[in-house]
Scaffold this motif. Structure first.
Motif, mmCIF file in Angstrom:
data_model
loop_
_atom_site.group_PDB
_atom_site.id
_atom_site.type_symbol
_atom_site.label_atom_id
_atom_site.label_comp_id
_atom_site.label_asym_id
_atom_site.label_seq_id
_atom_site.Cartn_x
_atom_site.Cartn_y
_atom_site.Cartn_z
ATOM 1 N N GLN A 120 31.534 15.004 -29.036
ATOM 2 C CA GLN A 120 31.449 14.449 -30.384
ATOM 3 C C GLN A 120 32.832 14.318 -31.017
ATOM 4 O OE1 GLN A 120 28.558 16.521 -32.805
ATOM 5 N NE2 GLN A 120 27.071 16.593 -31.162
ATOM 6 N N HIS A 121 33.506 15.453 -31.255
ATOM 7 C CA HIS A 121 34.758 15.393 -31.995
ATOM 8 C C HIS A 121 35.864 14.662 -31.233
ATOM 9 C CE1 HIS A 121 32.653 17.751 -34.741
ATOM 10 N NE2 HIS A 121 32.943 18.955 -34.290
ATOM 11 N N VAL A 122 35.995 14.959 -29.943
ATOM 12 C CA VAL A 122 37.032 14.269 -29.167
ATOM 13 C C VAL A 122 36.742 12.775 -29.103
ATOM 14 C CG1 VAL A 122 38.052 14.001 -26.878
ATOM 15 C CG2 VAL A 122 37.708 16.287 -27.821
ATOM 16 N N GLU A 123 35.479 12.422 -28.909
ATOM 17 C CA GLU A 123 35.140 11.006 -28.869
ATOM 18 C C GLU A 123 35.317 10.352 -30.238
ATOM 19 O OE1 GLU A 123 34.481 9.077 -26.171
ATOM 20 O OE2 GLU A 123 35.165 10.909 -25.212
ATOM 21 N N VAL A 124 35.087 11.112 -31.308
ATOM 22 C CA VAL A 124 35.356 10.579 -32.646
ATOM 23 C C VAL A 124 36.842 10.261 -32.796
ATOM 24 C CG1 VAL A 124 35.503 11.230 -35.086
ATOM 25 C CG2 VAL A 124 33.385 11.573 -33.849
ATOM 26 N N VAL A 125 37.687 11.198 -32.362
ATOM 27 C CA VAL A 125 39.133 10.972 -32.455
ATOM 28 C C VAL A 125 39.536 9.762 -31.612
ATOM 29 C CG1 VAL A 125 41.397 11.944 -31.941
ATOM 30 C CG2 VAL A 125 39.630 13.375 -32.979
ATOM 31 N N ARG A 126 38.981 9.694 -30.409
ATOM 32 C CA ARG A 126 39.308 8.570 -29.527
ATOM 33 C C ARG A 126 38.880 7.241 -30.146
ATOM 34 N NH1 ARG A 126 36.054 5.776 -26.058
ATOM 35 N NH2 ARG A 126 37.045 4.738 -24.287
ATOM 36 N N ASP A 127 37.604 7.175 -30.574
ATOM 37 C CA ASP A 127 37.101 5.922 -31.139
ATOM 38 C C ASP A 127 37.797 5.581 -32.452
ATOM 39 O OD1 ASP A 127 35.411 5.825 -29.004
ATOM 40 O OD2 ASP A 127 33.656 6.573 -30.090
ATOM 41 N N ALA A 128 38.056 6.613 -33.279
ATOM 42 C CA ALA A 128 38.715 6.357 -34.557
ATOM 43 C C ALA A 128 40.135 5.842 -34.344
ATOM 44 C CB ALA A 128 38.731 7.635 -35.400
ATOM 45 N N THR A 129 40.831 6.431 -33.389
ATOM 46 C CA THR A 129 42.189 5.965 -33.101
ATOM 47 C C THR A 129 42.160 4.527 -32.594
ATOM 48 O OG1 THR A 129 42.863 8.226 -32.552
ATOM 49 C CG2 THR A 129 44.277 6.436 -31.789
ATOM 50 N N GLY A 130 41.221 4.253 -31.691
ATOM 51 C CA GLY A 130 41.089 2.875 -31.224
ATOM 52 C C GLY A 130 40.733 1.930 -32.354
ATOM 53 N N GLY A 131 39.836 2.371 -33.266
ATOM 54 C CA GLY A 131 39.471 1.532 -34.399
ATOM 55 C C GLY A 131 40.637 1.266 -35.317
#
Length: 601
Positions: A120-131
């Motif tokens: 959850q959190h790591v994927e949030v950081v990944r997706d948010a950074t990509g966004g």
């Protein structure tokens, strides 16, 4: 190094990919800058001037600009992975390190909250950074291009249009702290729900056996309800945010529609300029502002909350590693004490032990008594609460990790094999080893038949060890470590899936290397082959030879008598000793009491 610093350092390390994104952004912003201007020229010099062909030419250029922008967007997505994926790898490493160093981890079961942090959190950081790299960057470029174009086409509309935008942005900024608090509360509620559900499912058989279904169900329901309430609060804040965004996005367009006709009538604007201004506002500025606000209120907030939550639980590697150099490969334990948690009863208390090159030690005792914990302390993976573990005369935790990994090897019960060639699997810890060294390791362990079945060193292993049994995976793991230069080898039930002859051959092969060999016994036959045996039973830790312990240690004699009839293997038959007498040749290393409910490996 803090996690946020790790985040920015990792991103900065991908500067080449960032430079490509910047160049692509400039290309992507071409239609934002030229759209309104080209529409103005198409109207004023083409259609309004009685020359439709000229107007179509200008519109064709508008289409060409849009194609260039689309090409820029495509290039952005193509380069995005080169920036984002290394960041995810670093964060996952930090989370796993935090899980491994947790003072009170769930033992012998999955860490559901740790999995939630990764998924959850790591994927949030990944997706948010990509966004952010895609949407916020593109939105910023589009907004700047639209403002610059609006100034060139209809400068008189800039001030009245900017006022509602400033008001909306200010109101939105005031909402950010509340949004951040509610987003963090939702993240914590998600972790709590995952941990509660994971614990209930992992212990489902015990729950049913004890008739605790109502209690377990109530705990899961309460966690789900708490997560739902947190999500509803986030949604309400999002609705208010949408209202503020709408004010900043639609009011400027309405003002332009109201003011533009009068400015055209007074000759301050041409019809084409008015239409171009509306194009900037309706097709460029409005979507850009909405996208920027949406990104800031969702992506940025989730990014900050996730980074903060990961910082509370993850561990970032220290900047400075130890630099101690061992003098030899002897292992000394002095006053060693360790417990799983500050309030837990220690599983090891005040333990002394000396191991020198050539020693072959077997560690036996009931399951859960702390044998694997001892292995973690010897290898330096765990830090003792009291006492010291010395490798070559220096604290094992002060030895640089790279050197420690060369000198000390731990083979766990669950062997790890990966998709690739047999050579790649065998040379994992010795990448420079020759084929001759790898083949010699295979022969020493007794895995020649397995190597032939797999097609030699060039044979392949499928994903997740497909085509390799649990016992064969253990043979590969044993040969992998045998091919290294490790001087201290710990087998933590690493032969549990092998038959007794294969187990004996593997242990004898490691014992013949003249290093330190510690065998956490799966079968008590390992104790028969060892020079000394360490008995851990929760009351006292006794060290001695097989014959000494069999004659004098009640616990050891009981274990041997319980094991021999089941396996059919012979142990030296002597009467059970009376009391807890220990011979002069057997050392009572330290007496300590261990709670049976203590979590231990």
């Amino acid at each position: 190094m803090s996690l946020r610093r790790l985040y920015w350092t990792t991103l900065a390390g991908q500067w080449r990919g960032g430079l490509v994104l910047l160049l692509c952004s400039a290309l992507e912003g071409v239609p934002a800058f030229f759209s309104g201007r080209l529409v103005e020229l198409a109207v004023d010099r083409g259609f309004a001037a009685g020359s439709p062909a000229t107007g179509l030419v200008w519109l064709g250029l508008f289409g060409l600009a849009a194609l260039l922008g689309a090409l820029g967007s495509r290039m952005v997505w193509h380069q995005l992975g080169q920036v984002v994926e290394p960041l995810r790898d670093e964060l996952v490493t930090a989370v796993v390190r935090g899980v491994l160093h947790d003072e009170s981890p769930p033992r012998n079961q999955p860490d559901a909250s740790g999995v939630a942090r990764i998924t959850q959190h790591v994927e949030v950081v990944r997706d948010a950074t990509g966004g952010l790299l895609v949407q916020a960057r593109g939105t910023l470029v589009t907004t700047i291009g639209a403002l610059a174009g609006l100034v060139t086409v209809a400068g008189g509309l800039v001030v009245p249009v900017a006022i509602p935008v400033v008001v909306a942005v200010t109101g939105f900024a005031c909402l950010l702290p509340s949004l951040a608090r509610r987003q963090r509360a939702a993240a914590i509620a998600e972790e709590h729900m995952a941990a509660t559900a994971g614990a209930s499912l992992a212990g489902l058989r015990d729950v049913v056996a004890c008739g605790g279904e109502p209690i377990a169900t109530l705990a899961v329901y309460e966690a789900v309800d708490a997560q739902a309430r947190a999500a509803v609060r986030v949604a309400r804040s999002g609705a208010l945010r949408s209202l503020v965004i709408s004010v900043g996005a639609f009011v400027p367009l309405l003002l332009a529609l109201v003011l533009a006709p009068g400015m055209v009538a007074r000759g301050e604007l041409t019809a084409g300029a008015a239409l171009g201004a509306l194009v900037y506002l309706a097709t460029t500025m409005q979507p850009a502002l909405r996208g920027l606000a949406a990104t800031a209120s969702t992506v940025v907030l989730r990014l900050l909350v996730a980074l903060r939550r990961l910082s509370e639980t993850a561990r970032v590697p220290a900047v400075q590693d130890g630099d101690a150099r061992p003098r030899g490969s002897d292992v000394r334990l002095r006053g060693l004490t360790f417990g799983w948690g500050a309030a837990a009863e220690p599983v090891l208390r005040d333990l002394d032990l000396d191991l020198r090159p050539g020693d072959h030690l077997a560690v036996v005792g009931p399951s859960g008594i702390g044998k694997s914990t001892l292995a973690g302390l010897v290898t330096g993976m765990l830090t003792p609460q009291e006492g010291r573990v010395l490798l070559g005369g220096v604290p094992v935790r002060d030895v640089p990790p790279a050197l420690r990994h060369e000198l000390v090897a731990l083979i766990p019960q669950e062997a790890y094999v990966f998709a690739g060639t047999v050579r790649d699997n065998l040379a994992l810890f010795a990448p420079g080893a020759s084929d001759a060294v790898l083949l010699a390791a295979v022969t020493a362990i007794g895995a020649d038949d397995l190597l032939r079945r797999l097609g030699g060193l060039d044979g392949t292993i499928g994903h997740g060890g497909e085509g390799v049994s649990a016992g064969e995976a253990q043979q590969l793991a044993l040969a992998r470590v045998y091919a290294t230069s490790a001087r201290v080898v710990i087998l933590d039930e690493a032969t549990s899936h092998l038959d007794p002859p294969s187990e004996a051959r593997a242990e004898r092969a490691f014992a013949a290397r003249d290093g330190v060999l510690v065998v956490i016994a799966h079968r008590l036959s390992s104790a028969l082959r060892a020079h000394r045996v360490l008995v851990m039973d929760g009351r006292e830790t006794v060290l001695g030879s097989h014959a000494e312990l069999l004659a004098r240690s009640v616990r050891y004699a009981e274990l041997m008598q319980a094991w021999a009839p089941v396996t059919g293997e012979a142990a030296t038959e002597v009467p059970l000793p009376a009391g807890n007498a220990v011979p002069a040749g057997a050392d009572v290393v330290r007496r300590h009491r261990v709670s049976r409910t203590t979590r231990a490996s």
